[in-house]
Design a protein around this motif. Structure first.
Motif, PDB file in Angstrom:
ATOM      1  N   THR A 140       3.011  -2.338   9.457  1.00  0.00           N
ATOM      2  CA  THR A 140       3.017  -3.740   9.914  1.00  0.00           C
ATOM      3  C   THR A 140       4.290  -4.013  10.717  1.00  0.00           C
ATOM      4  O   THR A 140       4.245  -4.671  11.757  1.00  0.00           O
ATOM      5  N   ASP A 141       5.443  -3.468  10.226  1.00  0.00           N
ATOM      6  CA  ASP A 141       6.702  -3.633  10.971  1.00  0.00           C
ATOM      7  C   ASP A 141       6.601  -3.040  12.368  1.00  0.00           C
ATOM      8  O   ASP A 141       7.230  -3.519  13.313  1.00  0.00           O
ATOM      9  N   LYS A 142       5.807  -1.972  12.473  1.00  0.00           N
ATOM     10  CA  LYS A 142       5.656  -1.328  13.803  1.00  0.00           C
ATOM     11  C   LYS A 142       4.526  -1.968  14.594  1.00  0.00           C
ATOM     12  O   LYS A 142       3.995  -1.365  15.525  1.00  0.00           O
ATOM     13  N   LYS A 143       4.090  -3.144  14.109  1.00  0.00           N
ATOM     14  CA  LYS A 143       3.036  -3.929  14.789  1.00  0.00           C
ATOM     15  C   LYS A 143       1.666  -3.245  14.746  1.00  0.00           C
ATOM     16  O   LYS A 143       0.819  -3.489  15.594  1.00  0.00           O
ATOM     17  N   VAL A 144       1.459  -2.343  13.757  1.00  0.00           N
ATOM     18  CA  VAL A 144       0.124  -1.753  13.586  1.00  0.00           C
ATOM     19  C   VAL A 144      -0.627  -2.654  12.615  1.00  0.00           C
ATOM     20  O   VAL A 144      -0.187  -2.859  11.484  1.00  0.00           O
ATOM     21  N   LYS A 145      -1.739  -3.203  13.072  1.00  0.00           N
ATOM     22  CA  LYS A 145      -2.500  -4.139  12.233  1.00  0.00           C
ATOM     23  C   LYS A 145      -3.416  -3.346  11.309  1.00  0.00           C
ATOM     24  O   LYS A 145      -4.274  -2.602  11.769  1.00  0.00           O
ATOM     25  N   THR A 146      -3.243  -3.495   9.990  1.00  0.00           N
ATOM     26  CA  THR A 146      -4.123  -2.763   9.071  1.00  0.00           C
ATOM     27  C   THR A 146      -5.163  -3.685   8.432  1.00  0.00           C
ATOM     28  O   THR A 146      -6.208  -3.236   7.998  1.00  0.00           O
ATOM     29  N   ASN A 147      -4.849  -4.969   8.363  1.00  0.00           N
ATOM     30  CA  ASN A 147      -5.728  -5.937   7.660  1.00  0.00           C
ATOM     31  C   ASN A 147      -6.023  -5.515   6.231  1.00  0.00           C
ATOM     32  O   ASN A 147      -7.128  -5.717   5.733  1.00  0.00           O
ATOM     33  N   LEU A 148      -5.061  -4.847   5.583  1.00  0.00           N
ATOM     34  CA  LEU A 148      -5.309  -4.362   4.229  1.00  0.00           C
ATOM     35  C   LEU A 148      -4.405  -5.069   3.234  1.00  0.00           C
ATOM     36  O   LEU A 148      -3.192  -4.826   3.213  1.00  0.00           O
ATOM     37  N   GLY A 149      -4.976  -5.930   2.390  1.00  0.00           N
ATOM     38  CA  GLY A 149      -4.215  -6.540   1.308  1.00  0.00           C
ATOM     39  C   GLY A 149      -4.107  -5.529   0.170  1.00  0.00           C
ATOM     40  O   GLY A 149      -4.895  -4.571   0.107  1.00  0.00           O
ATOM     41  N   ALA A 150      -3.139  -5.714  -0.717  1.00  0.00           N
ATOM     42  CA  ALA A 150      -2.967  -4.780  -1.841  1.00  0.00           C
ATOM     43  C   ALA A 150      -4.267  -4.631  -2.629  1.00  0.00           C
ATOM     44  O   ALA A 150      -4.664  -3.520  -3.003  1.00  0.00           O
ATOM     45  N   CYS A 151      -4.946  -5.748  -2.852  1.00  0.00           N
ATOM     46  CA  CYS A 151      -6.165  -5.689  -3.675  1.00  0.00           C
ATOM     47  C   CYS A 151      -7.313  -4.998  -2.952  1.00  0.00           C
ATOM     48  O   CYS A 151      -8.167  -4.394  -3.595  1.00  0.00           O
ATOM     49  N   SER A 152      -7.333  -5.079  -1.627  1.00  0.00           N
ATOM     50  CA  SER A 152      -8.392  -4.362  -0.901  1.00  0.00           C
ATOM     51  C   SER A 152      -8.178  -2.863  -1.060  1.00  0.00           C
ATOM     52  O   SER A 152      -9.117  -2.110  -1.346  1.00  0.00           O
ATOM     53  N   ILE A 153      -6.930  -2.421  -0.873  1.00  0.00           N
ATOM     54  CA  ILE A 153      -6.631  -0.986  -1.005  1.00  0.00           C
ATOM     55  C   ILE A 153      -6.947  -0.547  -2.434  1.00  0.00           C
ATOM     56  O   ILE A 153      -7.667   0.431  -2.673  1.00  0.00           O
ATOM     57  N   CYS A 154      -6.421  -1.301  -3.381  1.00  0.00           N
ATOM     58  CA  CYS A 154      -6.590  -0.976  -4.800  1.00  0.00           C
ATOM     59  C   CYS A 154      -8.075  -0.939  -5.171  1.00  0.00           C
ATOM     60  O   CYS A 154      -8.552  -0.010  -5.813  1.00  0.00           O
ATOM     61  N   GLY A 155      -8.808  -1.969  -4.725  1.00  0.00           N
ATOM     62  CA  GLY A 155     -10.222  -2.093  -5.087  1.00  0.00           C
ATOM     63  C   GLY A 155     -11.049  -0.932  -4.565  1.00  0.00           C
ATOM     64  O   GLY A 155     -11.899  -0.396  -5.283  1.00  0.00           O
ATOM     65  N   VAL A 156     -10.774  -0.523  -3.339  1.00  0.00           N
ATOM     66  CA  VAL A 156     -11.551   0.576  -2.742  1.00  0.00           C
ATOM     67  C   VAL A 156     -11.342   1.865  -3.554  1.00  0.00           C
ATOM     68  O   VAL A 156     -12.293   2.534  -3.938  1.00  0.00           O
ATOM     69  N   PHE A 157     -10.080   2.195  -3.829  1.00  0.00           N
ATOM     70  CA  PHE A 157      -9.820   3.443  -4.560  1.00  0.00           C
ATOM     71  C   PHE A 157     -10.267   3.364  -6.017  1.00  0.00           C
ATOM     72  O   PHE A 157     -10.731   4.332  -6.595  1.00  0.00           O
ATOM     73  N   ARG A 158     -10.081   2.195  -6.611  1.00  0.00           N
ATOM     74  CA  ARG A 158     -10.483   2.062  -8.017  1.00  0.00           C
ATOM     75  C   ARG A 158     -11.977   2.266  -8.183  1.00  0.00           C
ATOM     76  O   ARG A 158     -12.434   2.981  -9.044  1.00  0.00           O
ATOM     77  N   LYS A 159     -12.728   1.630  -7.281  1.00  0.00           N
ATOM     78  CA  LYS A 159     -14.184   1.742  -7.344  1.00  0.00           C
ATOM     79  C   LYS A 159     -14.596   3.203  -7.106  1.00  0.00           C
ATOM     80  O   LYS A 159     -15.434   3.762  -7.815  1.00  0.00           O
ATOM     81  N   TYR A 160     -13.952   3.805  -6.121  1.00  0.00           N
ATOM     82  CA  TYR A 160     -14.246   5.189  -5.757  1.00  0.00           C
ATOM     83  C   TYR A 160     -13.962   6.119  -6.946  1.00  0.00           C
ATOM     84  O   TYR A 160     -14.785   6.950  -7.327  1.00  0.00           O
TER      85      TYR A 160
END
Ligand code: SF4
Ligand code: ZN
Length: 337
Positions: A140-160
C-alpha cells in the motif's frame, strides 16, 4: 460480564422460579435459559438434517465463546447419537491473541475429551497473518492497491485450510460456530456487496460440491449474547477478548449497525435471519428445477458445467486461480520487496 439482575422477586417466564437472566424479550432462570439455548441448537440440527449418526464431524473451533458452546453441545449430542467428533483450530498467527485462544481451546477439548488438531497459517502458507498484513501495508505504501482487509485475507485462508484439513481427516461434515448474529450480518453484507451467489454457500446445512466438506451451523438460532451467557453459566473455557483486526472489518460496522437497530426495533435481527432462511428455501427450489433441467439436457447430450479447478492447488474455484493462491502469490511468496 454480569448477567444476573438485581431485581429480586422477578419471576422466570417459564417456571416462575426466581429469574436470574434478563433478556430483551424475557426474564429467565438459569435452568430455563440453558435449556432454551440447547433446544434451539437441537432444532437447528433437526430442521436442517445436519447430523447423521454415521457422520464424522470435525468442529472448527477458535477458542471463542461460540465455538465453545457449539463443541459442548455437539459433545452432548454425540453421547446420544454416537457420531464421531473431533475439533480443528486454525492458528492464523495473530500475536498476543490467538495463542491465548489456543490455550482455551486446548483446555476445553481436554475437558470434553475431544481430539484437537491445530493447523497454522505459517506452516501452510509460509507466513503468519501478521506478516501478511505487514506485506500488504508495504505494498500500500508503494501505491499498490490490494483491496485486502485483514479479515478478507484471514477468511480466505481459514476457509481453505478448514476444508483441506477436514478432507484429510475424512470428515463428512465441518461444523462452524456461526451464531444468529453472524448469519444476519453475513446476509446483509452479501446484499450490500451485491454478492447474491454467496448466499447459497451460506446456507445452514449445505451440500457443497464434492471438493467441499459440507458445512453445518448448529448455532444458527442462538444470538451472540446468549451464547456468551450460556458459555459463562456452563463455565466453558473461552477467550473473551476480540481479535485486534476485528475493528478494521466491514463486518464490524454491519454488526454495530444491526445492534443499534435492534435496540430501537426489537426483533430486527431475527427478521433478517428469517428472510435469509426464506430466500435459502427459494434458492433450493430453483436449484431443484435447474437440476432437473440439467438432467434433461444431459439426456439430450447437453452436459452441465463441470466445476472449475484452480490451476495451482486443484481446489474448486470460479476463476482460473483460486483466491487463496492469488493472495499467497501476492503476500506470501518471498521477494525483494
Ligand atoms: Fe480473522 Fe478478522 Fe476474525 Fe480476526 S476478526 S480472526 S482477522 S476474520
Ligand atoms: Zn488454488
Amino acid at each position: 460480564m454480569q448477567e444476573r439482575t438485581n431485581n429480586a422477586g422477578v419471576k422466570c417466564l417459564k417456571c416462575k422460579r426466581e429469574a436470574e437472566i434478563k433478556l430483551s424479550y424475557a426474564d429467565l432462570c438459569v435452568n430455563c435459559f440453558c435449556s432454551q439455548v440447547e433446544k434451539r441448537i437441537r432444532k437447528a440440527v433437526r430442521e436442517f438434517n445436519m447430523i447423521d449418526k454415521k457422520d464424522k464431524i470435525v468442529a472448527g473451533i477458535s477458542g471463542g465463546k461460540d465455538s465453545a458452546v457449539m463443541l459442548f453441545n455437539l459433545k452432548r449430542l454425540q453421547d446420544r447419537m454416537g457420531f464421531k467428533l473431533e475439533a480443528l483450530l486454525i492458528d492464523e498467527g495473530i500475536a498476543g491473541y490467538r495463542s491465548e485462544c489456543k490455550k482455551k481451546a486446548q483446555k476445553l477439548c481436554k475437558e470434553l475429551k475431544v481430539k484437537l488438531h491445530i493447523v497454522t497459517f505459517k506452516k501452510e502458507t509460509g507466513k503468519t497473518l501478521d506478516e501478511m498484513i505487514k506485506k500488504r501495508d508495504k505494498l500500500t505504501d508503494k501505491k499498490v492497491k490490494t483491496n485486502l482487509g485483514a479479515c478478507s485475507i484471514c477468511g480466505v485462508f481459514r476457509k481453505y485450510l478448514l476444508n483441506k484439513k477436514a478432507k484429510e481427516l475424512k470428515a463428512t461434515k465441518l461444523a462452524i460456530g456461526h451464531n444468529a448474529d453472524d448469519v444476519a450480518q453475513t446476509f446483509l453484507m452479501n446484499i450490500m456487496r451485491s454478492e447474491v451467489k454467496r448466499m447459497k454457500r451460506f446456507s445452514p446445512a449445505m451440500d457443497e460440491t464434492t471438493d467441499f466438506v459440507p458445512r453445518i451451523k448448529p448455532l444458527i438460532f442462538v444470538p451472540e449474547r446468549e451464547n456468551a451467557i450460556y458459555a459463562m453459566q456452563k463455565n466453558l473455557a473461552f477467550e473473551l477478548r476480540e481479535c485486534p483486526y476485528a475493528k478494521e472489518s466491514f463486518r464490524g460496522e454491519v454488526k454495530n449497525f444491526l445492534n443499534q437497530t435492534e435496540q430501537k426495533y426489537s426483533g430486527i435481527k431475527f427478521n433478517v435471519l428469517n428472510s435469509y432462511l426464506k430466500l435459502g428455501r427459494e434458492f433450493e427450489n430453483c436449484e431443484k428445477i435447474m437440476a432437473s433441467n440439467n438432467e434433461n439436457s444431459a439426456e439430450k447430450g447437453l452436459k452441465g458445467k463441470e466445476p472449475k479447478k484452480c490451476i495451482e492447488c486443484g481446489e474448486n474455484t470460479s476463476t482460473e486461480k483460486c483466491k487463496a493462491c492469488q493472495i499467497r502469490e501476492l503476500l506470501c511468496v518471498k521477494s525483494s520487496n
